[in-house]
Design an enzyme around this catalytic site. Structure first.
Site, short mmCIF file in Angstrom:
data_model
loop_
_atom_site.label_atom_id
_atom_site.label_comp_id
_atom_site.label_asym_id
_atom_site.label_seq_id
_atom_site.Cartn_x
_atom_site.Cartn_y
_atom_site.Cartn_z
CB CYS A 44 -0.90 0.05 1.24
SG CYS A 44 -1.89 -1.43 1.51
NE ARG B 177 -4.92 2.06 1.51
CZ ARG B 177 -4.99 1.48 2.71
NH1 ARG B 177 -6.04 1.72 3.49
NH2 ARG B 177 -4.08 0.61 3.08
CG ASN C 160 0.75 -6.15 4.51
OD1 ASN C 160 0.32 -6.52 5.60
ND2 ASN C 160 1.11 -7.00 3.57
#
Length: 317
Positions: free
Chosen positions: A2, A18, A82
């Site tokens: 991400c 994001r 993550n």
């Protein structure tokens, strides 16, 4: 994998967004948690007597809203990214601290605090406790939190919680935030300026065109490379003045690090891609979102929903 980014306009409004990169969707959608909605935190973590309204992208599991990213009406936003191989959480609550389950952390932050300053102060006495939703794996994340003034990164590792001031206002994945900031020193010589003519011996050299000053900026989609590229883009994008231009900036900045199907295989043989890009504007309290298969940017304004309702609102895309 991400990528997250934050910036503000000249009025101090938050723009926060994001990319979520993965090989499959969890069925995520826009979720609105009104002020009147009641839920019990797993370990009884406290909060505001009158909580904030929250909007963001997430799923409902075990009768709970679980946000991948979200924001409140005060311009505070948070996203989980993550962080495997580095994230490490206790599995039981710690007496004498505010215990927050990892999967409820984004909602707890957005619902109970109005600024990054408030969050940072509260984190001094917070324990993040790993809780696994039935049928799911443990979420090994770190978190990017921003408002109209600044952003922080929260990383819980084996040696404790680290709260970093994020002066470039971006985040990707592992390694640690400290690594990413140190790595930026490898790119101090890159520039958005047109390269000046120079001479080597008797040879006169001129640039082929715009972009030569960027030579060395990495083009792959690994986490360190995306961090460098999105930090460069965020730092050099010209200041914008209105909502439409800033939303365009947000999505173009995140577009510079999107993952395209076929570019990179995961360990299970599946290709990772940018499943969705989401963003928030505190100027209009509006969430924006597009997906890999539908690049049209959809808008979801808080004003369109009953923010004092007692019912969780799931918005069909």
């Amino acid at each position: 994998m991400c990528t997250g980014v934050r910036f503000s306009d000249d009025e101090g409004n938050t723009y926060f967004g994001r990319n979520l990169d993965w090989s499959f969707s969890y069925g995520e959608t826009i979720l609105v948690t009104p002020r009147g909605y009641h839920y019990d935190t797993v370990f009884g973590a406290g909060g505001k007597a009158k909580p904030n309204a929250v909007i963001g992208v997430g799923v409902v599991m075990a009768d709970r809203p679980m946000y991948f990213d979200c924001a409140n009406e005060h311009g505070l936003a948070i996203a989980g990214l993550n962080f495997p191989g580095y994230a490490s959480f206790v599995h039981e609550p710690v007496e004498g601290t505010e215990n927050v389950a990892t999967f409820e952390f984004p909602l707890w932050v957005a619902r109970n605090f109005d600024s990054v300053d408030e969050v940072e102060e509260a984190l001094r006495n917070v324990t993040l406790v790993s809780q696994i939703v039935p049928g799911q794996q443990e979420s090994l994340l770190h978190w990017f939190i921003g408002d109209g003034k600044r952003s922080i990164v929260v990383e819980q590792m084996a040696d404790g919680m680290h709260v970093h001031h994020d002066d470039v206002d971006v985040l990707t994945n592992q390694p640690t935030f400290d690594f990413h900031m140190e790595n930026l020193r490898n790119y101090m010589c890159v520039s958005n300026e047109m390269a000046e003519p120079t001479s080597w011996g008797k040879a006169s050299l001129t640039a082929w065109g715009a972009g030569v000053g960027m030579h060395g900026i990495p083009g792959d989609v690994s986490s360190p490379s995306r961090f460098v590229r999105v930090a460069y883009t965020n730092a050099h994008y010209p200041q914008q003045n209105d909502e439409a231009a800033n939303v365009s900036r947000l999505f173009h900045t995140l577009g510079s690090v999107q993952m395209v199907d076929g570019m990179a295989k995961m360990g299970d043989g599946q290709f990772e891609r940018t499943l969705f890009t989401s963003g928030y504007s505190s100027k209009t309290n509006t969430y924006y979102m597009n997906t890999y298969d539908d690049p049209a940017i959809r808008s979801y304004a808080m004003a369109d929903y009953d923010m004092d309702s007692s019912e969780l609102i799931s918005v069909a895309r």
